[in-house]
Design an enzyme around this catalytic site. Structure first.
Site, short mmCIF file in Angstrom:
data_model
loop_
_atom_site.label_atom_id
_atom_site.label_comp_id
_atom_site.label_asym_id
_atom_site.label_seq_id
_atom_site.Cartn_x
_atom_site.Cartn_y
_atom_site.Cartn_z
N ASP A 142 0.85 -1.19 0.00
CA ASP A 142 0.00 0.00 0.00
C ASP A 142 0.89 1.25 0.00
O ASP A 142 1.82 1.34 0.82
CB ASP A 142 -0.86 -0.05 1.28
CG ASP A 142 -1.97 0.98 1.31
OD1 ASP A 142 -2.44 1.38 0.23
OD2 ASP A 142 -2.38 1.36 2.44
N GLU A 193 -1.69 6.11 -8.83
CA GLU A 193 -2.63 7.08 -8.24
C GLU A 193 -2.52 8.43 -8.93
O GLU A 193 -1.43 8.93 -9.18
CB GLU A 193 -2.39 7.24 -6.73
CG GLU A 193 -3.31 8.30 -6.10
CD GLU A 193 -3.40 8.27 -4.58
OE1 GLU A 193 -2.99 7.26 -3.96
OE2 GLU A 193 -3.88 9.27 -4.01
N GLY A 247 -8.91 5.64 1.59
CA GLY A 247 -9.56 6.48 2.61
C GLY A 247 -11.04 6.19 2.80
O GLY A 247 -11.84 7.11 2.95
N ASN A 259 -10.27 0.58 0.07
CA ASN A 259 -9.26 0.46 1.14
C ASN A 259 -9.82 0.88 2.50
O ASN A 259 -10.33 2.01 2.64
CB ASN A 259 -8.08 1.40 0.85
CG ASN A 259 -7.22 0.93 -0.30
OD1 ASN A 259 -7.59 0.02 -1.03
ND2 ASN A 259 -6.07 1.56 -0.46
N ASP A 299 -8.71 0.85 6.65
CA ASP A 299 -7.70 0.62 7.68
C ASP A 299 -8.18 1.18 9.03
O ASP A 299 -8.26 0.47 10.03
CB ASP A 299 -6.39 1.29 7.25
CG ASP A 299 -5.24 1.02 8.22
OD1 ASP A 299 -5.46 0.34 9.24
OD2 ASP A 299 -4.12 1.51 7.97
#
Ligand code: G3H
Ligand code: 13P
Ligand code: ZN
Length: 333
Positions: A97, A149, A227, A269, A271
């Site tokens: 990542d 990205e 995010g 994603n 986390d």
């Protein structure tokens, strides 16, 4: 060590099936054994494909060698847990990542990662292209897939703090994808890293209009959302009830992620939600049992709560539950 020897797959077939069947593959970050176990158990129970993600910070914390061994153990853990539960095996990707240099990507590929992200989003457009292309040329020799990205997310990401979003410009995506050869593209459309995304009362809104414009420019190309934690309010309340001092904040509404998962978004994603759930249960157990000092007694309930959270994300948010068998079948072709 090549990733196929460890039982991982790259993200290619996963994303092809995700585009066709309209779901997003969960990409969950891990730093320790309890998180890996919870991810594996939650995703096997949901019969969802999964991307295990390792950040630069996670590599530094857990030691790159140890971490890559933990990743390797995950496939064996998945197999034995599936057998124990009488369920099918699930496809798993081991992914770097926010890789920031060619060297880090190369090191991860050499140690068994099946997918890497090269995040050149803080560079100029041309420098981002050159760096991403270099990683793609190296990675593809080993059949490792690469995520690039374009655009900058607000929030904290490793040591970098970005105050504002720089939304991805739809006019740039076609050129970026064709010049770099990346296999998937992370875009900035209003999500942000960390647990403090919006203040209560603010109205979070993913820019679906930008996503649609991007889809028109690169139809069928796998899009990634970073995010994407939703900041579970019960976890925040539990942390604060048991001695924590977290600022009130809200995340990306799950309904918006559900909508994105049904579009060209193939990877989401998450986390921070895991960190919040883990911390909440740790605090609760220790506050209620101040004499407790056996890690299994306070990490066990946290692991159970994370397992339930991962499973629920697959079932209710990403639409990835039940999709593992179709991917396993497509991988065999
Ligand atoms: O994008 C950021 C991920 O949540 C990883 O966070 O760099 O603190 O491990 P970290
Ligand atoms: P969150 O901080 O919203 O969980 O995002 C994680 C992420 O994007 C990892 O790359
Ligand atoms: Zn990210």
């Amino acid at each position: 060590m090549h990733y196929t020897e460890l039982g991982f797959v790259n993200s290619k077939v996963m994303f092809e099936v995700a585009v066709k069947d309209k779901f997003a593959v969960p990409a969950f970050n891990f730093n320790n054994m309890e998180q890996i176990q919870a991810i594996v158990m939650g995703c096997v129970e949901a019969q969802s494909p999964v991307i295990l993600q390792v950040s630069k910070g996670a590599r530094a914390y857990a030691n790159p060698v140890l971490l890559s061994w933990m990743g390797r153990g995950a496939v064996e853990m998945m197999k034995s847990y599936a057998k124990e539960k009488g369920l099918g095996e699930i496809p798993m990707v081991l992914h770097l990542d926010h890789g920031d240099t060619f060297e880090t990507c190369k090191e991860c590929i050499e140690s068994g990662f099946s997918s890497v992200m090269i995040d050149g989003s803080h560079h100029s457009f041309d420098d981002n292209i050159n760096l991403s292309k270099k990683v793609v040329e190296y990675a593809h020799q080993f059949d490792v897939t690469v995520e690039g990205e374009l655009g900058v997310l607000a929030g904290v990401e490793d040591d970098v703090v970005a105050e504002d979003h720089v939304y991805t410009q739809p006019a740039e995506v076609q050129e970026f994808v064709s010049r770099t050869g990346v296999d998937s593209l992370a875009i900035a459309i209003g999500t942000s890293h960390g647990a403090f995304k919006f203040k209560p009362g603010q109205k979070p809104q993913i820019r679906m209009d930008i996503l649609k414009e991007i889809e028109l420019k690169i139809p069928g190309f796998p899009i990634v959302l970073h995010g994407s934690s939703s900041v579970p309010q019960d976890a925040v309340a539990m942390i604060n009830k048991y001695g924590g001092k977290l600022e009130d904040s809200i995340g990306i509404p799950e309904g918006q992620l559900f909508e994105a998962a049904h579009s060209a978004v193939c990877k989401i994603n998450i986390d921070s939600d895991s960190r919040l759930v883990l911390t909440a249960h740790l605090r609760r157990v220790l506050a209620e049992n101040p004499a407790e000092f056996d890690p299994r007694k306070y990490l066990g309930p946290a692991r159970d709560a994370m397992t339930a959270m991962y499973k629920e994300k697959c079932e209710k948010v990403l639409n990835s539950a039940g999709k593992a068998p179709a991917i396993m079948a497509a991988l065999k072709k």
